[in-house]
Scaffold this motif. Structure first.
Motif, PDB file in Angstrom:
ATOM      1  N   SER A 126       0.833  -1.209   0.000  1.00 48.55           N
ATOM      2  CA  SER A 126       0.000   0.000   0.000  1.00 48.55           C
ATOM      3  C   SER A 126       0.869   1.261   0.000  1.00 48.55           C
ATOM      4  O   SER A 126       0.504   2.262  -0.626  1.00 48.55           O
ATOM      5  N   ASP A 127       2.022   1.219   0.679  1.00 52.87           N
ATOM      6  CA  ASP A 127       2.961   2.345   0.621  1.00 52.87           C
ATOM      7  C   ASP A 127       3.451   2.552  -0.807  1.00 52.87           C
ATOM      8  O   ASP A 127       3.492   3.680  -1.303  1.00 52.87           O
ATOM      9  N   GLU A 154      11.041   9.660   1.929  1.00 53.64           N
ATOM     10  CA  GLU A 154      10.090   9.217   2.950  1.00 53.64           C
ATOM     11  C   GLU A 154      10.710   8.233   3.940  1.00 53.64           C
ATOM     12  O   GLU A 154      10.420   8.263   5.128  1.00 53.64           O
ATOM     13  N   ARG A 176       1.208   6.332  -7.245  1.00 54.03           N
ATOM     14  CA  ARG A 176       0.139   7.240  -7.669  1.00 54.03           C
ATOM     15  C   ARG A 176       0.560   8.689  -7.487  1.00 54.03           C
ATOM     16  O   ARG A 176       0.226   9.544  -8.301  1.00 54.03           O
ATOM     17  N   GLU A 177       1.282   8.969  -6.420  1.00 53.26           N
ATOM     18  CA  GLU A 177       1.756  10.326  -6.161  1.00 53.26           C
ATOM     19  C   GLU A 177       2.798  10.754  -7.189  1.00 53.26           C
ATOM     20  O   GLU A 177       2.790  11.894  -7.651  1.00 53.26           O
ATOM     21  N   GLU A 203      -2.129   7.439 -11.922  1.00 55.10           N
ATOM     22  CA  GLU A 203      -2.553   6.123 -12.389  1.00 55.10           C
ATOM     23  C   GLU A 203      -3.532   6.346 -13.519  1.00 55.10           C
ATOM     24  O   GLU A 203      -4.639   6.831 -13.312  1.00 55.10           O
ATOM     25  N   THR A 244       2.021   1.578  -3.616  1.00 59.99           N
ATOM     26  CA  THR A 244       0.917   2.025  -4.459  1.00 59.99           C
ATOM     27  C   THR A 244       0.657   3.511  -4.270  1.00 59.99           C
ATOM     28  O   THR A 244       0.497   4.255  -5.237  1.00 59.99           O
ATOM     29  N   ARG A 245       0.646   3.955  -3.031  1.00 59.04           N
ATOM     30  CA  ARG A 245       0.417   5.367  -2.733  1.00 59.04           C
ATOM     31  C   ARG A 245       1.486   6.240  -3.389  1.00 59.04           C
ATOM     32  O   ARG A 245       1.184   7.246  -4.032  1.00 59.04           O
ATOM     33  N   LEU A 246       2.744   5.839  -3.255  1.00 56.74           N
ATOM     34  CA  LEU A 246       3.830   6.637  -3.827  1.00 56.74           C
ATOM     35  C   LEU A 246       3.852   6.574  -5.355  1.00 56.74           C
ATOM     36  O   LEU A 246       4.197   7.567  -6.005  1.00 56.74           O
TER      37      LEU A 246
END
Length: 86
Positions: free
Chosen positions: A7-8, A54, A14-15, A19, A10-12
């Motif tokens: 999930s980390d 991060e 997308r950031e 997507e 995926t979040r990054l």
């Protein structure tokens, strides 16, 4: 520090690159190359920069270039963070 999770990642992703197709990162894509997922080298470089900032780690260029799939990148990041977390 907690492990770097899917999930980390995926979040990054997308950031860093957005997507284009909703749900593209859902499902069993851990062993699909970033290029096959539609992420070009610039998007992956941006992702690496976000991860480094991060997680407060430095990833060697040669090891990053070998991490062609989400699973390989997760493993790489977690291997770097392991000793620092102890």
């Amino acid at each position: 520090m907690s492990p770097f999770s899917r999930s980390d990642l995926t979040r990054l992703l997308r950031e860093s690159a957005g997507e284009e197709q909703p749900g593209l990162l859902d499902g069993n894509v851990l062993d699909v190359t970033f290029s096959d997922l539609g992420y070009d080298s610039v998007a992956v470089l941006q992702l690496i920069g976000l991860i480094e900032r991060e997680r407060d780690i430095q990833l060697a260029d040669e090891t990053v270039s070998e991490a062609q799939t989400p699973r390989a990148l997760l493993d790489l990041v977690n291997s770097m963070a392991g000793p620092a977390a102890a």
